[in-house]
Design an enzyme around this catalytic site. Structure first.
Site, PDB file in Angstrom:
ATOM      1  CD1 TRP A   1      -1.416  -5.866  -2.842  1.00 56.77           C
ATOM      2  CD2 TRP A   1      -2.123  -4.855  -4.691  1.00 56.77           C
ATOM      3  NE1 TRP A   1      -1.334  -6.765  -3.870  1.00 56.77           N
ATOM      4  CE2 TRP A   1      -1.769  -6.184  -5.011  1.00 56.77           C
ATOM      5  CE3 TRP A   1      -2.614  -4.023  -5.711  1.00 56.77           C
ATOM      6  CZ2 TRP A   1      -1.875  -6.691  -6.305  1.00 56.77           C
ATOM      7  CZ3 TRP A   1      -2.718  -4.537  -6.987  1.00 56.77           C
ATOM      8  CH2 TRP A   1      -2.352  -5.841  -7.279  1.00 56.77           C
TER       9      TRP A   1
ATOM     10  CG  HIS B   1      15.833 -36.333 -16.518  1.00 54.70           C
ATOM     11  ND1 HIS B   1      16.269 -37.628 -16.466  1.00 54.70           N
ATOM     12  CD2 HIS B   1      16.895 -35.598 -16.920  1.00 54.70           C
ATOM     13  CE1 HIS B   1      17.558 -37.679 -16.797  1.00 54.70           C
ATOM     14  NE2 HIS B   1      17.961 -36.451 -17.087  1.00 54.70           N
TER      15      HIS B   1
ATOM     16  CD  GLU C   1      14.083 -11.725 -15.062  1.00 57.21           C
ATOM     17  OE1 GLU C   1      13.762 -12.429 -14.089  1.00 57.21           O
ATOM     18  OE2 GLU C   1      13.672 -10.564 -15.224  1.00 57.21           O
TER      19      GLU C   1
ATOM     20  CE  LYS D   1       9.657  -2.124  -9.420  1.00 54.41           C
ATOM     21  NZ  LYS D   1      10.158  -3.123 -10.395  1.00 54.41           N
TER      22      LYS D   1
ATOM     23  CD  GLU E   1       6.903  -9.895 -13.678  1.00 59.56           C
ATOM     24  OE1 GLU E   1       6.505  -9.600 -12.542  1.00 59.56           O
ATOM     25  OE2 GLU E   1       8.082  -9.769 -14.022  1.00 59.56           O
TER      26      GLU E   1
ATOM     27  NE  ARG F   1       4.753   2.207  -3.866  1.00 57.80           N
ATOM     28  CZ  ARG F   1       3.863   1.770  -3.013  1.00 57.80           C
ATOM     29  NH1 ARG F   1       3.248   0.653  -3.219  1.00 57.80           N
ATOM     30  NH2 ARG F   1       3.582   2.456  -1.954  1.00 57.80           N
TER      31      ARG F   1
ATOM     32  CE  LYS G   1      10.401  -9.464 -15.909  1.00 58.16           C
ATOM     33  NZ  LYS G   1      11.345  -9.339 -14.826  1.00 58.16           N
TER      34      LYS G   1
ATOM     35  CG  ASN H   1       2.749  -0.570   3.281  1.00 61.13           C
ATOM     36  OD1 ASN H   1       2.215  -1.594   2.846  1.00 61.13           O
ATOM     37  ND2 ASN H   1       3.999  -0.237   3.014  1.00 61.13           N
ATOM     38  N   GLY H   2       1.323  -2.738   5.493  1.00 59.97           N
ATOM     39  CA  GLY H   2       1.958  -3.868   6.167  1.00 59.97           C
ATOM     40  C   GLY H   2       0.901  -4.840   6.656  1.00 59.97           C
TER      41      GLY H   2
ATOM     42  CB  CYS I   1      -0.865   0.024   1.248  1.00 60.50           C
ATOM     43  SG  CYS I   1      -1.842  -1.465   1.444  1.00 60.50           S
TER      44      CYS I   1
HETATM   45  C1  AGP Z   1      10.061  -9.208 -11.333  1.00 66.05           C
HETATM   46  O1  AGP Z   1       9.653  -8.697 -12.522  1.00 66.05           O
HETATM   47  C2  AGP Z   1       9.263  -9.043 -10.174  1.00 66.05           C
HETATM   48  N1  AGP Z   1       8.198  -8.217 -10.265  1.00 66.05           N
HETATM   49  C3  AGP Z   1       9.674  -9.685  -8.879  1.00 66.05           C
HETATM   50  O2  AGP Z   1      10.013 -11.007  -9.142  1.00 66.05           O
HETATM   51  C4  AGP Z   1      10.786  -9.001  -8.076  1.00 66.05           C
HETATM   52  O3  AGP Z   1      12.001  -9.128  -8.748  1.00 66.05           O
HETATM   53  C5  AGP Z   1      10.855  -9.621  -6.674  1.00 66.05           C
HETATM   54  O4  AGP Z   1       9.629  -9.417  -6.024  1.00 66.05           O
HETATM   55  C6  AGP Z   1      11.982  -9.073  -5.846  1.00 66.05           C
HETATM   56  O5  AGP Z   1      11.847  -7.705  -5.646  1.00 66.05           O
HETATM   57  P1  AGP Z   1      13.045  -6.852  -5.072  1.00 66.05           P
HETATM   58  O6  AGP Z   1      14.157  -6.916  -6.086  1.00 66.05           O
HETATM   59  O7  AGP Z   1      12.505  -5.481  -4.924  1.00 66.05           O
HETATM   60  O8  AGP Z   1      13.471  -7.483  -3.793  1.00 66.05           O
END
Ligand code: AGP
Length: 609
Positions: free
Chosen positions: A74, A505, A482, A604, A489, A27, A486, A100-101, A2
């Site tokens: 959020w 396998h 990676e 984010k 997500e 965010r 990408k 937030n939290g 949040c």
């Molecule tokens: C990647 O595109 C992500 N959105 C996610 O995997 C991110 O890298 C991960 O949450 C770690 O975040 P940070 O680097 O801020 O710790």
């Protein structure tokens, strides 16, 4: 995560709060709200959905106030409804909070508040207990009430509190969730993130864990949990608002992909001296210490962990120290073998990822030295570490991480080389060769960016596919992981990544004619093996797109299609090849009409476990 903001001063609180919240829009959120103190009363407005829904509800002179708090939510506990949106208010309507939290013990606090104090709850959130607790403890001293409430709360929180009976101040607390404060000509400010304050000030106070901060229109006061006043120097933020804006690009993600040559250049420039030698002396590593190192753990989540996979290979190659890359969420509960001869490298773009922060603390508890590779200056991970290596990516706004990844890779290469040289395990010649290759990387990335049109055409051809595989060997496995992350997500396509040798396998059972199979073939010593894997996939009628180096004359004969990255060494190939996959994911998501910068269900930075 949040977003929270607070303002008290001479300006319009409503305008300041909405501007701050809008700077945090990137965010992602599903509801928003503000609480203003006006004429001895609290005025609360909240709406589910976008900020404009809230803006439409706070027009007119009734909302003219000089003090208030705001929130973008959020949803975690409770659906994204207006009732669950923040601010939350105490039963008597005199105290309002934004949070937030997660309050981990909210169930027991809630029960106590209901049974012993007859409190009626208006939402399903964990956060609402904060408003009731502060109200319960309020006896004319808001700071004390917040302090007492914080002592009852377990979990992670950054929370701002206002009271109608104390209209000159906002009191905020922090534990394991980001909180910053600042002063501008028009008064005092609070926020969860730097972009919310950048329009007003670049000199910010970083609030530490368990601290209480009080802002008034003249001052920022910081106290420890026993209410002792703390001195805190301000941190200057040297990137500006423009760096957090789209600058003509359709999406932040695309802008950030294009910023990679600059990010890599700057990360190198900050760590190479005039003679071109690596400068990490500020980390305070000595030869004696480095010689005694027995093991390195790299801990990180998501994209940062994929960077760690490549980092492991570089550390073992150049520094000759056994290195393991672990997911932070696994590491912290795995009873890792850590002692004072262990270096724990934490990688995090945001520096606020809860799992990584806790993994770091666990490693330190067990005696390890902690080095973090972080993008956000002054973030929690950076502050909890013994040594910090900042990446110079600039603010990364899109949820999908791109420029943070490539700058993390460059940072890991430099750390590996530095440790290798310190221990006498890497030669000057090896170091010179790798540094020369790294110096070429910005131009190599530019080369890939220059071929965006052909990547878009590839995306157009395949965007309707429902099964997309990525496979490689050696460091190409990390690139495959990676690339797949990408794509999934932001496009929501079911995508898989695998070490190519593992296909036979089990996973090969999934290979059919409707599969798009990306075969990464950038690693020379594993090249022939990769060609065999391509043949295996072709035999199962998958459509194979190979990603190989420009001078490769053989791969095009076996694959259906080939994307050539410019010729480069095997070592730096992961930094170059990923750019092609970032652009592919971006265009597939765009053809599918997805919300690229704010994909569903994602935030984010993940500040909850
Ligand atoms: C990647 O595109 C992500 N959105 C996610 O995997 C991110 O890298 C991960 O949450 C770690 O975040 P940070 O680097 O801020 O710790």
């Amino acid at each position: 995560m949040c977003g929270i903001v607070g303002y008290v001063g001479t300006g319009s609180a409503k305008e300041m709060l909405l501007a701050g919240l809008s700077a945090l829009e990137y965010r992602g959120y599903d509801s928003a709200g503000i609480a203003l103190v006006r004429k001895g009363k609290l005025l609360v407005r909240k709406e589910s959905g976008k900020l404009r829904a809230l803006e439409a509800k706070v027009t007119g002179s009734d909302f003219d106030s000089r003090l208030g708090i705001g929130h973008t939510r959020w949803a975690t506990h409770g659906a994204p409804t207006r009732e669950n949106a923040h601010p939350h208010v105490s039963g008597d309507g005199r105290v309002a909070i934004v949070h937030n939290g997660i309050i981990e013990n909210f169930m027991e606090l809630k029960e106590e508040l209901i049974l012993e104090h007859g409190v009626a709850f208006a939402s399903e959130t964990d956060s609402e207990v904060i408003a009731h607790l502060v109200s319960l403890y309020y006896e004319g001293d808001l700071v004390e009430a917040v302090r007492r409430a914080a002592k009852r709360m377990r979990g992670a929180y950054a929370a701002c509190v206002v009271a109608a009976d104390d209209p000159g101040k906002i009191v905020a607390i922090r534990k394991d969730a980001p909180l910053i404060a600042g002063m501008c000509e028009e008064g005092g400010l609070l926020a969860s993130d730097i972009p919310a304050l950048l329009k007003y000030t670049r000199d910010i106070y970083l609030i530490e864990n368990n601290e209480i901060v009080v802002i008034t229109k003249q001052d920022v006061e910081i106290y420890d949990e026993e209410r002792t006043r703390m001195n805190r120097a301000r941190t200057h933020i040297d990137w500006d608002v423009a760096a957090a804006e789209k600058g003509g690009y359709e999406h932040f993600m695309l802008k950030e992909i294009y910023e990679q040559p600059k990010g890599v250049r700057e990360t190198l420039a900050h760590r190479l001296d005039e003679s071109g030698a690596i400068q990490l002396d500020d980390l305070g590593f000595t030869k004696e210490w480095a010689d005694k190192l027995e093991r390195i753990y790299i801990v990180a989540c998501g994209t940062a962990c994929h960077a760690g996979m490549v980092g492991k290979a570089m550390i073992e190659k150049y520094a000759k120290i056994p290195c393991e890359t672990c997911l932070s969420s696994e590491f912290r509960y795995s009873d890792p073998i850590v002692n004072e001869r262990t270096l724990c490298i934490c990688i995090s773009q945001s520096g606020e990822t809860s799992d990584t922060l806790e993994a770091l603390r666990e490693a330190k508890r067990r005696g390890a030295e902690a080095l973090s590779i972080v993008n956000v200056v002054g973030s929690s991970v950076a502050r909890a570490s013994d040594h910090v290596f900042y990446t110079w990516a600039g603010p990364e706004i899109a949820v999908a991480s791109t420029k943070a990844y490539t700058t993390q890779l460059v940072s890991l290469y430099l750390i590996a080389l530095y440790l290798g040289l310190l221990r006498g395990r890497a030669t000057e010649a090896e170091a010179g060769a790798l540094l020369a290759q790294l110096a070429e990387v910005p131009a190599l990335i530019e080369d890939v960016l220059g071929r965006e049109d052909s990547i878009r055409a590839l995306a157009r051809q395949h965007y309707k596919k429902e099964k997309i595989f990525y496979a490689g060997r050696g460091t190409d496995v990390a690139t495959a992981e990676e690339a797949s992350l990408k794509l999934k997500e932001i496009s929501y396509i079911n995508s898989y990544s695998i070490a190519a040798g593992e296909l036979k396998h089990g996973t090969i059972a999934l290979i059919t004619r409707d599969v798009l199979f990306f075969a990464l073939a950038t690693q020379t010593k594993l090249y022939d093996k990769m060609l065999s894997n391509i043949e295996e996939m072709k035999a199962r009628q998958a459509q194979v797109v190979a990603v190989a180096k420009a001078s490769d004359a053989r791969v095009a004969e076996v694959a259906d299609d080939t994307f050539f990255i410019p010729d480069c060494s095997d070592e730096v190939a992961p930094i170059v090849a990923i750019v092609m996959f970032q652009l592919f994911a971006y265009h597939v998501a765009k053809f599918r009409g997805r919300e690229i910068d704010q994909p569903r269900n994602l935030a984010k930075s993940v500040t909850v476990e």
